[in-house]
Design an enzyme around this catalytic site. Structure first.
Site, short mmCIF file in Angstrom:
data_model
loop_
_atom_site.label_atom_id
_atom_site.label_comp_id
_atom_site.label_asym_id
_atom_site.label_seq_id
_atom_site.Cartn_x
_atom_site.Cartn_y
_atom_site.Cartn_z
N GLU A 1 8.36 51.03 54.11
CA GLU A 1 9.67 50.85 54.71
C GLU A 1 10.49 52.13 54.68
O GLU A 1 10.24 53.02 53.87
CB GLU A 1 10.44 49.75 53.97
N CYS B 1 16.17 57.20 54.02
CA CYS B 1 15.40 57.05 52.79
C CYS B 1 13.97 56.70 53.19
O CYS B 1 13.75 55.69 53.87
CB CYS B 1 16.03 55.93 51.96
N CYS C 1 3.42 51.45 44.60
CA CYS C 1 3.55 52.51 43.60
C CYS C 1 2.83 52.06 42.34
O CYS C 1 2.88 50.89 41.97
CB CYS C 1 5.02 52.80 43.28
N CYS D 1 7.69 51.07 36.96
CA CYS D 1 9.02 51.03 36.32
C CYS D 1 9.53 49.59 36.35
O CYS D 1 9.42 48.90 37.38
CB CYS D 1 9.99 51.97 37.05
N CYS E 1 12.07 47.98 39.09
CA CYS E 1 11.85 48.35 40.49
C CYS E 1 10.86 47.39 41.16
O CYS E 1 9.78 47.14 40.64
CB CYS E 1 11.30 49.77 40.51
N CYS F 1 18.80 49.88 46.43
CA CYS F 1 17.98 50.59 45.45
C CYS F 1 17.19 49.62 44.58
O CYS F 1 17.75 48.72 43.98
CB CYS F 1 18.85 51.44 44.55
#
Ligand code: SF4
Length: 351
Positions: free
Chosen positions: A84, A97, A104, A108, A111, A331
């Site tokens: 995205e 962004c 990933c 974390c 996230c 975020c």
């Protein structure tokens, strides 16, 4: 695929056509990009038809928030990989962004991307095509109350850019040397892959560096950002400091505010120490809910007092507004539910 060929190798796509066709194609891809090959009006129809199926992705969904000032696109590559990008318009700038990986691997805890795992690295062409798409979109449609020119690109979407260094580097090269963007308008954000920061330090371009710190002691940071066990805070800060000294670029520190976890006075004082050492600007971002975590955002008064403590220590701080919350574009919050059998991917603008 047009963007999967380096700009220097476009002759292969043009075939037997006249030499100037290569320059025309390069211009359509990088200088005045278009949303589809059919819009490359000075190319012959048969070439446009050959190029159209070679696009590196299709736009599977487009979502809009903030009164039209935020757009989120879900791109789908021919192999099914999903990623995205989020375009955010402001009165004097437009920021895109972008993603550097589909998913990933760094995990974390706060996230959405980390919670759903890794799919694959993105190619340099898939990264730069996100920028080209946004530029073409802005030229054609614009965003209300914002410039029609893309002013900033941040690698804060899905993935850890330093974990896909060579391809990210090639995408940055094309953005600067072929698309004409200034290095300073490009921000590479990392959760602390130190060898990547060191390599970026050796590059000739003074791109901006953002460090997603989120905790200012190793015990807490290793819990929130597992890569910290490999590259602890001292090493990370040392690499970021060298970057700052060599490039003369102010580093920024990103800090997601998590209720009762990293929003204490103690963390604020420790963060102030790191920020001073790096001469860094701190961005505070309230945590956005993610599917697999019960963590909550710090309350607004807590964020304000955390910011005040930092300011009292002489640190430059911004409490960032959250864009695109209602379309999962904020975020750490963005995630993709695949509709084509590739499982679930996720995108975070936290990393
Ligand atoms: S914050 Fe960044 S590095 Fe961490 S899991 Fe999310 S995308 Fe990966």
């Amino acid at each position: 695929m047009p963007y999967l060929h380096a700009p220097e190798d476009l002759a292969e796509l043009v075939g037997d056509g006249p030499a100037y066709r290569v320059a025309q194609l390069r211009s359509w891809l990088y200088e005045t990009p278009v949303l589809q090959a059919g819009d490359m009006t000075n190319l012959p129809k048969d070439l446009r038809e050959r190029l159209e199926p070679l696009w590196p992705f299709e736009v599977e969904t487009e979502q809009t928030a903030d009164g039209g000032a935020t757009k989120k696109w879900l791109f789908r590559a021919p192999d099914g990989a999903a990623f995205e990008a989020v375009l955010m318009g402001y009165p004097r700038r437009v920021t895109l962004c972008i993603s550097s990986q589909a998913g990933c691997a760094l995990g974390c805890t706060f996230c959405a991307t980390g919670q759903f795992g890794f799919e694959r690295h993105l190619q340099a062409g898939e990264i730069v095509a996100q920028v080209a798409y946004a530029r073409a979109y802005l030229r054609k449609h614009g965003l209300p109350g914002s410039p029609t020119r893309l002013t900033n690109v941040v690698f804060m979407g899905m993935g850890e850019p330093m974990a896909n260094y060579d391809r990210v580097r090639e995408a940055i090269r094309r953005m600067i040397e072929v698309m004409g963007m200034s290095a300073r308008s490009i921000t590479v954000s990392t959760v602390g892959v130190v060898p990547g920061i060191r390599r970026l330090t050796e590059e000739k371009w003074p791109v901006s560096l953002a460090v997603s710190l989120h905790a200012a002691d190793d015990e807490l940071r290793s819990r929130l950002v597992p890569i910290n066990k490999r590259y602890p805070i001292d090493e990370l800060v040392d690499a970021a400091r060298t970057y700052f000294e060599r490039k003369g670029r102010r580093v920024s520190i990103e800090w997601t505010m998590i209720d009762g976890v990293n929003d204490t006075d103690d963390q604020a004082f420790k963060l102030a120490g790191v920020a001073h050492h790096l001469k860094a600007h701190v961005n505070l971002i309230a945590l956005n809910p993610t599917p697999l975590s019960t963590d909550r955002a710090s309350a607004e008064p807590r964020i304000e007092s955390f910011a005040r403590l930092l300011r009292e220590q002489g640190v430059n701080v911004t409490v960032r507004d959250t864009r695109g919350k209602d379309i999962d574009a904020a975020c750490g919050q963005l995630r993709i539910k695949s509709t084509r059998g590739k499982g679930i991917g996720a995108l975070s603008t936290a990393g």
